[in-house]
Scaffold this motif. Structure first.
Motif, PDB file in Angstrom:
ATOM      1  N   VAL A   1       0.868  -1.178   0.000  1.00 27.80           N
ATOM      2  CA  VAL A   1       0.000   0.000   0.000  1.00 27.80           C
ATOM      3  C   VAL A   1       0.902   1.224   0.000  1.00 27.80           C
ATOM      4  CG1 VAL A   1      -1.736   1.321   1.243  1.00 27.80           C
ATOM      5  CG2 VAL A   1      -1.838  -1.186   1.251  1.00 27.80           C
ATOM      6  N   GLU A   2       0.654   2.124  -0.933  1.00 28.20           N
ATOM      7  CA  GLU A   2       1.426   3.363  -1.015  1.00 28.20           C
ATOM      8  C   GLU A   2       0.495   4.555  -0.822  1.00 28.20           C
ATOM      9  OE1 GLU A   2       3.891   3.765  -4.425  1.00 28.20           O
ATOM     10  OE2 GLU A   2       4.707   1.720  -4.269  1.00 28.20           O
ATOM     11  N   TRP A   3       0.841   5.410   0.146  1.00 30.71           N
ATOM     12  CA  TRP A   3       0.053   6.595   0.458  1.00 30.71           C
ATOM     13  C   TRP A   3       0.752   7.820  -0.115  1.00 30.71           C
ATOM     14  CZ3 TRP A   3      -4.389   6.376   3.777  1.00 30.71           C
ATOM     15  CH2 TRP A   3      -4.656   5.105   4.300  1.00 30.71           C
ATOM     16  N   SER A   4       0.014   8.636  -0.825  1.00 33.63           N
ATOM     17  CA  SER A   4       0.563   9.897  -1.308  1.00 33.63           C
ATOM     18  C   SER A   4       0.993  10.750  -0.119  1.00 33.63           C
ATOM     19  CB  SER A   4      -0.481  10.647  -2.133  1.00 33.63           C
ATOM     20  OG  SER A   4      -0.057  11.956  -2.432  1.00 33.63           O
ATOM     21  N   PRO A   5       2.097  11.488  -0.225  1.00 30.55           N
ATOM     22  CA  PRO A   5       2.553  12.309   0.910  1.00 30.55           C
ATOM     23  C   PRO A   5       1.501  13.271   1.431  1.00 30.55           C
ATOM     24  CG  PRO A   5       4.251  12.193  -0.790  1.00 30.55           C
ATOM     25  CD  PRO A   5       3.016  11.565  -1.374  1.00 30.55           C
ATOM     26  N   GLU A   6       0.633  13.753   0.568  1.00 32.89           N
ATOM     27  CA  GLU A   6      -0.401  14.707   0.993  1.00 32.89           C
ATOM     28  C   GLU A   6      -1.793  14.105   0.810  1.00 32.89           C
ATOM     29  OE1 GLU A   6       0.266  18.357  -1.063  1.00 32.89           O
ATOM     30  OE2 GLU A   6       2.183  18.745  -0.071  1.00 32.89           O
ATOM     31  N   TRP A   7      -1.929  12.854   1.250  1.00 36.96           N
ATOM     32  CA  TRP A   7      -3.198  12.129   1.035  1.00 36.96           C
ATOM     33  C   TRP A   7      -4.352  12.708   1.840  1.00 36.96           C
ATOM     34  CZ3 TRP A   7      -5.714   9.830   5.121  1.00 36.96           C
ATOM     35  CH2 TRP A   7      -4.967   9.639   6.289  1.00 36.96           C
ATOM     36  N   LEU A   8      -4.102  13.267   3.014  1.00 34.15           N
ATOM     37  CA  LEU A   8      -5.186  13.770   3.855  1.00 34.15           C
ATOM     38  C   LEU A   8      -5.516  15.195   3.481  1.00 34.15           C
ATOM     39  CD1 LEU A   8      -7.140  13.359   6.177  1.00 34.15           C
ATOM     40  CD2 LEU A   8      -5.307  13.990   7.780  1.00 34.15           C
ATOM     41  N   LYS A   9      -6.733  15.381   2.983  1.00 33.38           N
ATOM     42  CA  LYS A   9      -7.187  16.689   2.552  1.00 33.38           C
ATOM     43  C   LYS A   9      -8.047  17.327   3.642  1.00 33.38           C
ATOM     44  CE  LYS A   9      -5.341  15.665  -1.408  1.00 33.38           C
ATOM     45  NZ  LYS A   9      -4.039  16.233  -1.796  1.00 33.38           N
ATOM     46  N   SER A  10      -7.672  18.490   4.070  1.00 32.28           N
ATOM     47  CA  SER A  10      -8.433  19.157   5.128  1.00 32.28           C
ATOM     48  C   SER A  10      -9.689  19.816   4.612  1.00 32.28           C
ATOM     49  CB  SER A  10      -7.562  20.202   5.845  1.00 32.28           C
ATOM     50  OG  SER A  10      -7.115  21.176   4.913  1.00 32.28           O
TER      51      SER A  10
END
Length: 399
Positions: free
Chosen positions: A386-395
């Motif tokens: 599983v690879e998560w984008s560095p800025e995956w969490l969008k506020s």
């Protein structure tokens, strides 16, 4: 007389409990257990989009973590279910085939009224030829008929004539889907697919309407007459409205006020026993859902219950998309906590973005629960990493 009130949280839990989304995901997800899941849901929509997994596989996996994609074709092979239409192409319990004869007749009347204008010329000339070919040579797909026909296609509305004939004969009940290879349907004569006890049974129209409305209400928990008609798309709105009037008079159903997410009340029909039953408490587990999950396919209902405004943005140009073109709703307990942009890429599962719903705080525990669900999804779809984008969490909203 004052109508009973079902508050918003109770309404959400009643609804999710009936969609098998409130409790644990235990069970083997195959054989008799899988059959029971399909029976309890009423149907499972099938769809070809496969960015992560097929819609029907995600729907079933969301309810049975041990489910794997080969399990549904195996069940279909034992004739535990058949394929036809509700609001869309769906897998339906085989025991309901006699009821669907009414759907065949309605679909045939609709096609006779519309398809000559909507489809390419010549499909009616191929109906007998397609039936003879299948009767003599056995099951076939759209690739096996219309050998000399022009197959240049501008989309689903531009099928070659023999492909249109296949679909017409399937929708009207003369042919049935006997199996799929990949996602390609293979058709055979209905009498060679449907077991005799279901093929030869007949259900009167009045009984069909009663079954459709009663079981739809049981699966939804609460609904208007229009929502009952839309559930299977087999009883007409007028038939559902008349059924509700009769059932209300006999006290088979009652009216109740259902509290929406914004506090407004909506009058719906419920079964009396609903008011005497308390849904189970949800756990804190996160669930990734298919965009075609039966709990979410009525977008207006999802907005009323959760304040969740959702659409698939496949046809929205990239600069104007608010989210990714095909994002997955994410639920925790009885709340929809956001939507996630994730896809399978070879042996990897990529997580590009997660947009929390308004008021949802992504603390460490919730992030860990989301990550655990994505790991489970990755195992399900056969990914190694599983690879998560560095800025995956969008506020907030993504551009």
């Amino acid at each position: 007389m004052t109508r009973p009130l079902i508050d918003n949280q109770t309404a959400r839990r009643l609804f999710l409990d009936r969609h098998l989304l409130l409790g644990p995901r235990s069970g083997p997800g195959k054989g008799a257990d899988l059959q029971q899941v399909i029976d309890d849901l009423g149907f499972v929509q099938v769809d070809s989009v496969n960015t992560l997994a097929r819609a029907h596989d995600l729907i079933l996996w969301s309810r049975r973590q041990q489910y794997r994609p080969p399990n549904l074709p195996r069940l279909m092979k034992t004739r535990g279910a058949f394929e036809h239409w509700t609001h869309d192409a769906s897998v339906i319990p085989m025991t309901r085939f006699p009821v669907w004869r009414h759907k065949f007749a309605r679909d045939k009347a609709h096609m006779d009224a519309k398809w000559d204008a909507w489809r390419r010329d010549g499909f009616r000339d191929q109906l007998d030829a397609v039936m003879r070919q299948i009767a003599d040579a056995g099951a076939c797909s759209s690739m096996d008929v219309g050998e000399n026909e022009d197959r240049t296609s501008g989309g689903w509305w531009d099928w070659h004539p023999s492909k249109t004939a296949l679909e017409y004969l399937w929708r009207s009940g003369d042919l049935s889907v006997c199996h799929r290879r990949g996602f390609r349907k293979y058709y055979d004569l209905t009498e060679r697919v449907i077991p005799p006890e279901h093929l030869n049974a007949r259900v009167p129209q009045e009984e069909m309407v009663d079954w459709a409305c009663r079981t739809a209400l049981d699966r939804l928990g609460f609904a208007t007459s229009g929502e009952l008609a839309a559930f299977y798309a087999i009883a007409t709105p007028a038939q559902a409205k008349a059924w509700c009037a009769r059932a209300l008079t006999s006290r088979t159903i009652i009216e109740a006020d259902i509290q929406s997410h914004d506090g407004t009340l909506r009058r719906c029909f419920v079964l009396p026993e609903i008011l005497n039953s308390a849904p189970p408490e949800p756990n804190a587990r996160v669930r990734l859902l298919s965009p075609f999950d039966p709990a979410l396919r009525d977008r207006k209902r999802a907005e009323r219950l959760w304040g969740f405004r959702y659409r698939i943005e496949i046809f929205v140009p990239a600069p104007k998309r608010q989210y990714g073109y095909y994002v997955f709703p994410v639920m925790q307990g009885d709340r929809i906590i956001g939507r996630i942009d994730t896809r399978r890429d070879g042996d990897r599962t990529l997580v590009t973005a997660f947009w929390p719903e308004q008021g949802i705080r992504m603390g460490k525990a919730r992030v860990a629960a989301l990550a655990a669900e994505i790991e489970r999804v990755a195992t399900f779809v056969g990914s190694c990493d599983v690879e998560w984008s560095p800025e995956w969490l969008k506020s907030g909203k993504a551009g």
